[in-house]
Design a protein around this motif. Structure first.
Motif, PDB file in Angstrom:
ATOM      1  N   CYS A 252       0.980  -1.342  -0.068  1.00 21.79           N
ATOM      2  CA  CYS A 252       0.093   0.222   0.074  1.00 21.79           C
ATOM      3  C   CYS A 252       0.867   1.377   0.083  1.00 21.79           C
ATOM      4  O   CYS A 252       0.675   2.072  -0.898  1.00 21.79           O
ATOM      5  N   GLU A 284      -8.028  -4.649  -0.727  1.00 23.76           N
ATOM      6  CA  GLU A 284      -9.512  -4.397   0.070  1.00 23.76           C
ATOM      7  C   GLU A 284      -9.183  -3.790   1.230  1.00 23.76           C
ATOM      8  O   GLU A 284      -8.493  -3.992   1.906  1.00 23.76           O
ATOM      9  N   SER A 285     -10.083  -2.964   1.467  1.00 27.27           N
ATOM     10  CA  SER A 285     -10.286  -2.106   2.547  1.00 27.27           C
ATOM     11  C   SER A 285      -9.938  -2.929   3.893  1.00 27.27           C
ATOM     12  O   SER A 285      -9.761  -2.621   4.855  1.00 27.27           O
ATOM     13  N   SER A 286     -10.755  -4.135   3.739  1.00 24.92           N
ATOM     14  CA  SER A 286     -11.106  -4.904   5.037  1.00 24.92           C
ATOM     15  C   SER A 286      -9.743  -5.505   5.057  1.00 24.92           C
ATOM     16  O   SER A 286      -9.018  -5.811   6.353  1.00 24.92           O
ATOM     17  N   SER A 289      -7.332  -2.789   6.734  1.00 25.91           N
ATOM     18  CA  SER A 289      -7.694  -2.625   8.192  1.00 25.91           C
ATOM     19  C   SER A 289      -7.222  -3.677   9.354  1.00 25.91           C
ATOM     20  O   SER A 289      -6.568  -3.675  10.214  1.00 25.91           O
TER      21      SER A 289
END
Length: 395
Positions: A252, A284-286, A289
Motif C-alpha cells: 500500500c 481490499e479495505s478490509s 484494516s
C-alpha cells in the motif's frame, strides 16, 4: 578506487573528503544510491528515475553525520530498482558480486553497499531497510548489518519507499567498526554486555531450510555458555501471518510513493519490479484494516516479550542465497520465503542485527538478534560482545 565488484553506480564515482574529525577518522564508507549526496543525482537504481530527478543540493543527514565524524565517502553503490528487491539483482546496472559466494546473489536492495564492504572496497557502508534490505545482504555476504528501530536514525535526504517501514542501516566487516559507526549514527554507545536473556524463536528456526538450521544450531548451543537462553514460539497463531500482513501494508505504501511518477514517466522496469505494480495497488479495505490491527497486536506482543532487556534470536534468512543465474520463478519464491522472517522486525519497527557467525560449506549464514524498541545501542553492544565470545570479525 577500482571497482572490481560491480558494486558502485556506473559513471563518475562521487567521492568526498570528511568535513570534520572524530571517531571515524581514517575510515572510508560507501552510500547506497537512495541517499542524497550534494552535486549528484540520487538514481534509486533506475535510469528513468535518475533522468527525471534533479541534482541533490545537500547531503542526506546520515551522510553528513559520517563525514562530520571524520569518514571519507568513496562512492555511491548500486541498489535494486527503486529499492524493491531482496536479492541484489539490477537489470540496468548489473548484480554486484557477492565476495563470499561469487556464484550467488549478494542480497538486496542494499546490494552494492554490502558487496563493497565484504570485498574490502569500503570500511563500512550505508544501506536502507524496509523489508530486509540491510539484514539479508549482511547475511548473504557474511558481514554485520543493523536495521535500527523505526525512526531512530533520521531518514532526511533518503529516498523513501514505504514510510512506516523505512530505516537507515549500515554494514561493517568487523565488530569494532560496527560499534564505532553505531555510536555516531545512534548518538550513543552502550557498554559491551549481553542481554539478561535471549529468547530463541523456535518457530522461526522451524521454517528455515535445513542447511540454515544446521549451520546456526551449534552457535545457539555455544551462546548458552554466555547468556541465559529460553526457547519459545514467537507467534501465537501462524507465523506466516506476520509476513502476509507486512506485504499488504508495505505494498500500500510503496504504491502511494511511486504511483504518480510511474503514471507520468511510464518508466522501464524489470519484470520482477513491473509485476509489483501490475495491479495498481488494489487492496481490499478490509484486508488493510486487518493488517493494521494485526500490526498493533504483534507490536504489543513483542514489546511485552522483550520487556526486561531480553532479545529475540532467529535466523536472518530462512534460505541460503540463490544462484546468480536463477530463473524468475526462483527469484519470486526466494523473496517470498525471505519476508517470512524479515517481516517480524519490519512489521513491529524493532531493531535487528545480523551477525556473521556461521557458514554452510563456504556460504555465509547470518544469525539475528531483535532488540527492544529503542534498544539499538545495546543491540550493537551485544553484537560486539558475541564477536569476542566467538572470535568473529574482531579486526
Amino acid at each position: 578506487m577500482q571497482d572490481t565488484l560491480g558494486a558502485f553506480v556506473p559513471g563518475p564515482i562521487i567521492q568526498r573528503a570528511p568535513h570534520g574529525s572524530g571517531p571515524l577518522s581514517g575510515l572510508s564508507f560507501a552510500v547506497k544510491d537512495l541517499f542524497d549526496v550534494a552535486g549528484g543525482v540520487t538514481g534509486c537504481g533506475n535510469p528513468d528515475w535518475a533522468a527525471t530527478h534533479e541534482i541533490a543540493k545537500a547531503d542526506a543527514w546520515a551522510v553528513d553525520a559520517l563525514l562530520g565524524a571524520g569518514a571519507s565517502l568513496t562512492g555511491k553503490t548500486i541498489t535494486d530498482e527503486i529499492s524493491l528487491g531482496l536479492l541484489g539483482i539490477n537489470k540496468f546496472y548489473g548484480t554486484p558480486l557477492n565476495p563470499r559466494a561469487p556464484d550467488r546473489v549478494p542480497g538486496g536492495s542494499s546490494s552494492g553497499s554490502a558487496s563493497a564492504v565484504a570485498g574490502g572496497l569500503a570500511d563500512f557502508a550505508l544501506g536502507t531497510d524496509s523489508g530486509g534490505s540491510v539484514r539479508i545482504p549482511a547475511s548473504f555476504c557474511g558481514i554485520y548489518g543493523l536495521r535500527p528501530t523505526h525512526g531512530r536514525i533520521s531518514i532526511a535526504g533518503m529516498m523513501p519507499q514505504a514510510p512506516s517501514f523505512d530505516t537507515v542501516g549500515y554494514f561493517t566487516r568487523d565488530a569494532l567498526t560496527f560499534g564505532r559507526v553505531g555510536a555516531v549514527l545512534l548518538g550513543e554507545q552502550a557498554p559491551d554486555v549481553l542481554p539478561s536473556e535471549i529468547v530463541v524463536a523456535a518457530d522461526c528456526f522451524a521454517i528455515a531450510d535445513e542447511p540454515v538450521r544446521r549451520a546456526l544450531q551449534p552457535v545457539v548451543d555455544r551462546m548458552r555458555d554466555a547468556v541465559a537462553i529460553t526457547a519459545s514460539p514467537l507467534a501465537e497463531g501462524a507465523l506466516l501471518d506476520w509476513a502476509r500482513h507486512q506485504r499488504i501494508l508495505q505494498k500500500c505504501e510503496f504504491h502511494a510513493t511511486f504511483r504518480d511518477w510511474i503514471d507520468r514517466v511510464n518508466p522501464r522496469f524489470s519484470s520482477e519490479v513491473a509485476g509489483a505494480f501490475a495491479d495498481e495497488g488494489r487492496i481490499e479495505s478490509s484486508d488493510l484494516s486487518a493488517a493494521k490491527a494485526f500490526r498493533e497486536c504483534v507490536s504489543k506482543r513483542l514489546n511485552d516479550l522483550l520487556e526486561g532487556r531480553r532479545m529475540l534470536c532467529l535466523p536472518t534468512s530462512p534460505i541460503l542465497p540463490i544462484g546468480g543465474d536463477a530463473r524468475l520463478s526462483d527469484i519470486r519464491a526466494a523473496v517470498q520465503r525471505i519476508v517470512d522472517l524479515t517481516g517480524i522486525a519490519g512489521l513491529t519497527g524493532l531493531p535487528q542485527v545480523s551477525l556473521p557467525v556461521a557458514t554452510s560449506g563456504s556460504i555465509p549464514v547470518g544469525l539475528s538478534l531483535i532488540g527492544w524498541r529503542g534498544g539499538d545501542a545495546a543491540l550493537v553492544a551485544a553484537a560486539r560482545t558475541l564477536a569476542r565470545e566467538f572470535s568473529i570479525g574482531l579486526a
